[in-house]
Write a protein that holds these residues in place. Sequence first.
Motif, PDB file in Angstrom:
ATOM      1  N   SER A 111      53.887  -9.588   1.097  1.00 30.20           N
ATOM      2  CA  SER A 111      53.013  -9.271   0.220  1.00 30.20           C
ATOM      3  C   SER A 111      51.288  -9.753   0.772  1.00 30.20           C
ATOM      4  O   SER A 111      50.938  -8.833   1.668  1.00 30.20           O
ATOM      5  CB  SER A 111      53.242 -10.742  -0.783  1.00 30.20           C
ATOM      6  OG  SER A 111      52.351 -10.776  -2.044  1.00 30.20           O
ATOM      7  N   HIS A 127      57.748 -19.717   1.871  1.00 34.94           N
ATOM      8  CA  HIS A 127      58.565 -20.325   0.726  1.00 34.94           C
ATOM      9  C   HIS A 127      57.588 -20.575  -0.115  1.00 34.94           C
ATOM     10  O   HIS A 127      57.902 -20.662  -1.381  1.00 34.94           O
ATOM     11  CB  HIS A 127      59.033 -21.537   1.474  1.00 34.94           C
ATOM     12  CG  HIS A 127      59.595 -22.544   0.506  1.00 34.94           C
ATOM     13  ND1 HIS A 127      59.363 -23.723   0.169  1.00 34.94           N
ATOM     14  CD2 HIS A 127      60.792 -22.379  -0.600  1.00 34.94           C
ATOM     15  CE1 HIS A 127      59.942 -24.083  -0.716  1.00 34.94           C
ATOM     16  NE2 HIS A 127      60.795 -23.245  -1.259  1.00 34.94           N
ATOM     17  N   PHE A 173      56.611 -17.856  -2.420  1.00 33.11           N
ATOM     18  CA  PHE A 173      57.974 -17.568  -3.442  1.00 33.11           C
ATOM     19  C   PHE A 173      58.143 -18.600  -4.456  1.00 33.11           C
ATOM     20  O   PHE A 173      58.245 -18.232  -5.789  1.00 33.11           O
ATOM     21  CB  PHE A 173      59.334 -17.654  -2.477  1.00 33.11           C
ATOM     22  CG  PHE A 173      60.347 -17.375  -3.037  1.00 33.11           C
ATOM     23  CD1 PHE A 173      60.738 -16.680  -3.833  1.00 33.11           C
ATOM     24  CD2 PHE A 173      61.281 -18.685  -2.900  1.00 33.11           C
ATOM     25  CE1 PHE A 173      62.033 -16.683  -4.485  1.00 33.11           C
ATOM     26  CE2 PHE A 173      62.732 -18.739  -3.624  1.00 33.11           C
ATOM     27  CZ  PHE A 173      62.883 -17.474  -4.313  1.00 33.11           C
ATOM     28  N   LYS A 174      58.070 -20.005  -4.159  1.00 33.95           N
ATOM     29  CA  LYS A 174      58.318 -21.146  -4.987  1.00 33.95           C
ATOM     30  C   LYS A 174      57.198 -21.342  -5.918  1.00 33.95           C
ATOM     31  O   LYS A 174      57.195 -21.691  -7.052  1.00 33.95           O
ATOM     32  CB  LYS A 174      58.748 -22.249  -4.350  1.00 33.95           C
ATOM     33  CG  LYS A 174      59.418 -23.258  -5.237  1.00 33.95           C
ATOM     34  CD  LYS A 174      60.416 -24.154  -4.487  1.00 33.95           C
ATOM     35  CE  LYS A 174      60.690 -25.284  -5.403  1.00 33.95           C
ATOM     36  NZ  LYS A 174      61.773 -26.129  -4.647  1.00 33.95           N
ATOM     37  N   GLU A 233      57.869 -14.138  -6.947  1.00 34.91           N
ATOM     38  CA  GLU A 233      59.488 -14.023  -6.643  1.00 34.91           C
ATOM     39  C   GLU A 233      59.777 -12.740  -6.169  1.00 34.91           C
ATOM     40  O   GLU A 233      61.145 -12.947  -5.624  1.00 34.91           O
ATOM     41  CB  GLU A 233      60.031 -13.890  -8.184  1.00 34.91           C
ATOM     42  CG  GLU A 233      59.633 -15.037  -9.395  1.00 34.91           C
ATOM     43  CD  GLU A 233      58.520 -14.972  -9.922  1.00 34.91           C
ATOM     44  OE1 GLU A 233      58.842 -14.584 -11.273  1.00 34.91           O
ATOM     45  OE2 GLU A 233      57.612 -15.141  -9.825  1.00 34.91           O
ATOM     46  N   LEU A 257      59.469 -11.819  -3.283  1.00 32.80           N
ATOM     47  CA  LEU A 257      59.610 -12.342  -1.947  1.00 32.80           C
ATOM     48  C   LEU A 257      61.051 -12.763  -1.686  1.00 32.80           C
ATOM     49  O   LEU A 257      61.580 -12.625  -0.580  1.00 32.80           O
ATOM     50  CB  LEU A 257      58.740 -13.338  -1.383  1.00 32.80           C
ATOM     51  CG  LEU A 257      57.216 -13.262  -1.468  1.00 32.80           C
ATOM     52  CD1 LEU A 257      56.688 -14.474  -0.749  1.00 32.80           C
ATOM     53  CD2 LEU A 257      56.736 -11.881  -0.999  1.00 32.80           C
ATOM     54  N   GLY A 258      61.764 -13.012  -2.952  1.00 32.04           N
ATOM     55  CA  GLY A 258      63.238 -13.650  -2.844  1.00 32.04           C
ATOM     56  C   GLY A 258      64.103 -12.519  -1.805  1.00 32.04           C
ATOM     57  O   GLY A 258      64.901 -13.180  -1.037  1.00 32.04           O
ATOM     58  N   LEU A 308      63.371 -13.128   1.970  1.00 28.94           N
ATOM     59  CA  LEU A 308      63.868 -14.370   2.420  1.00 28.94           C
ATOM     60  C   LEU A 308      65.345 -14.668   2.520  1.00 28.94           C
ATOM     61  O   LEU A 308      65.751 -15.142   3.391  1.00 28.94           O
ATOM     62  CB  LEU A 308      63.038 -15.707   1.336  1.00 28.94           C
ATOM     63  CG  LEU A 308      61.534 -15.468   1.618  1.00 28.94           C
ATOM     64  CD1 LEU A 308      61.037 -16.715   0.770  1.00 28.94           C
ATOM     65  CD2 LEU A 308      61.116 -15.848   2.927  1.00 28.94           C
ATOM     66  N   PRO A 352      64.284 -20.952  -8.260  1.00 30.69           N
ATOM     67  CA  PRO A 352      64.332 -20.220  -6.880  1.00 30.69           C
ATOM     68  C   PRO A 352      65.598 -20.097  -6.037  1.00 30.69           C
ATOM     69  O   PRO A 352      66.034 -19.207  -5.634  1.00 30.69           O
ATOM     70  CB  PRO A 352      63.278 -20.865  -6.119  1.00 30.69           C
ATOM     71  CG  PRO A 352      62.533 -21.834  -7.188  1.00 30.69           C
ATOM     72  CD  PRO A 352      63.408 -22.096  -8.316  1.00 30.69           C
ATOM     73  N   ASP A 409      66.670 -23.828  -1.301  1.00 25.35           N
ATOM     74  CA  ASP A 409      65.556 -23.379  -0.730  1.00 25.35           C
ATOM     75  C   ASP A 409      65.236 -24.242   0.707  1.00 25.35           C
ATOM     76  O   ASP A 409      65.100 -23.681   1.643  1.00 25.35           O
ATOM     77  CB  ASP A 409      64.373 -23.393  -1.519  1.00 25.35           C
ATOM     78  CG  ASP A 409      63.977 -24.087  -2.326  1.00 25.35           C
ATOM     79  OD1 ASP A 409      64.686 -25.187  -2.415  1.00 25.35           O
ATOM     80  OD2 ASP A 409      62.968 -24.061  -2.977  1.00 25.35           O
TER      81      ASP A 409
END
Length: 247
Positions: free
Chosen positions: A33, A99, A102-103, A108, A110-111, A114, A150, A212
């Motif tokens: 990102s 993280h 993402f969180k 999202e 990026l899920g 990861l 997440p 996570d």
Amino acid sequence: MPKFLSGLMGSVSDLFFPKICQGCGERFETGLSNILCLSCLNSIAAYEDPVCSHCGMSLPPGAFEDAVLSRCRDCGDGNYHLDQVRAVGPYEGPLRIAHHGFKFEGMEALGGILADKMVFSSPPAFWEGVETLVPVPLSPERERERGYNPAALLAFEISRAKGIPWRLLLRKTKSTRPQMSLTREERLKNPKGVYCPEEGAKVPSKLVLVDDVFTTGATLEECAKSLKEAGGSWVGAVVLGRTPRYF
Ligand SMILES: [Zn+2]
Ligand SMILES: [Zn+2]
């Protein structure tokens, strides 16, 4: 918008709003990102063997040479409901930055990246015979607030990569304070008795919990206890990052 025009707009926006990597502070074009450059993303490395057979903590080579149980000092010879944890690595540096995006920053998307790290940091033997992936649930209020869970997003992506079904087998019966905001003693007590299987759920024998971040392991331990009481016989867990100290 025509492709050439969107490409042009992209270069114009890169000129005025360059992407600065939160890991190394350098300007970058390709990466995770707009938060991590490719080099910082690739520096997120898996814990190397030997790892503790319970909590997944990486230990120096030869650490288990004379040991009866290949466990770290913190896990010792305790009895746990959780059979094996695998983590991508310590919760620090680029992993922590990724993280966080993402969180907490709504990234999202990026899920998938990861989750791939979670899949490749766990050896094939860990996944053998696993029937179901179970995300650690949020309380209904927290999930409404955030709009998604997440852990469920990671479970969905791992399920896609490994071909293992995922199910929301557990629910959280009441809200608890976030583990990361508590002292160690509070963290150990906080999740006690708040997870239970969904009503009428048939719990398979071999399961892997997905979460996570691993702080004390108390949340995963409670989830594993609840799944074993409902019929599970082996419960592992896979997490993105873990804080360096187990208990
Ligand atoms: Zn960087
Ligand atoms: Zn351990």
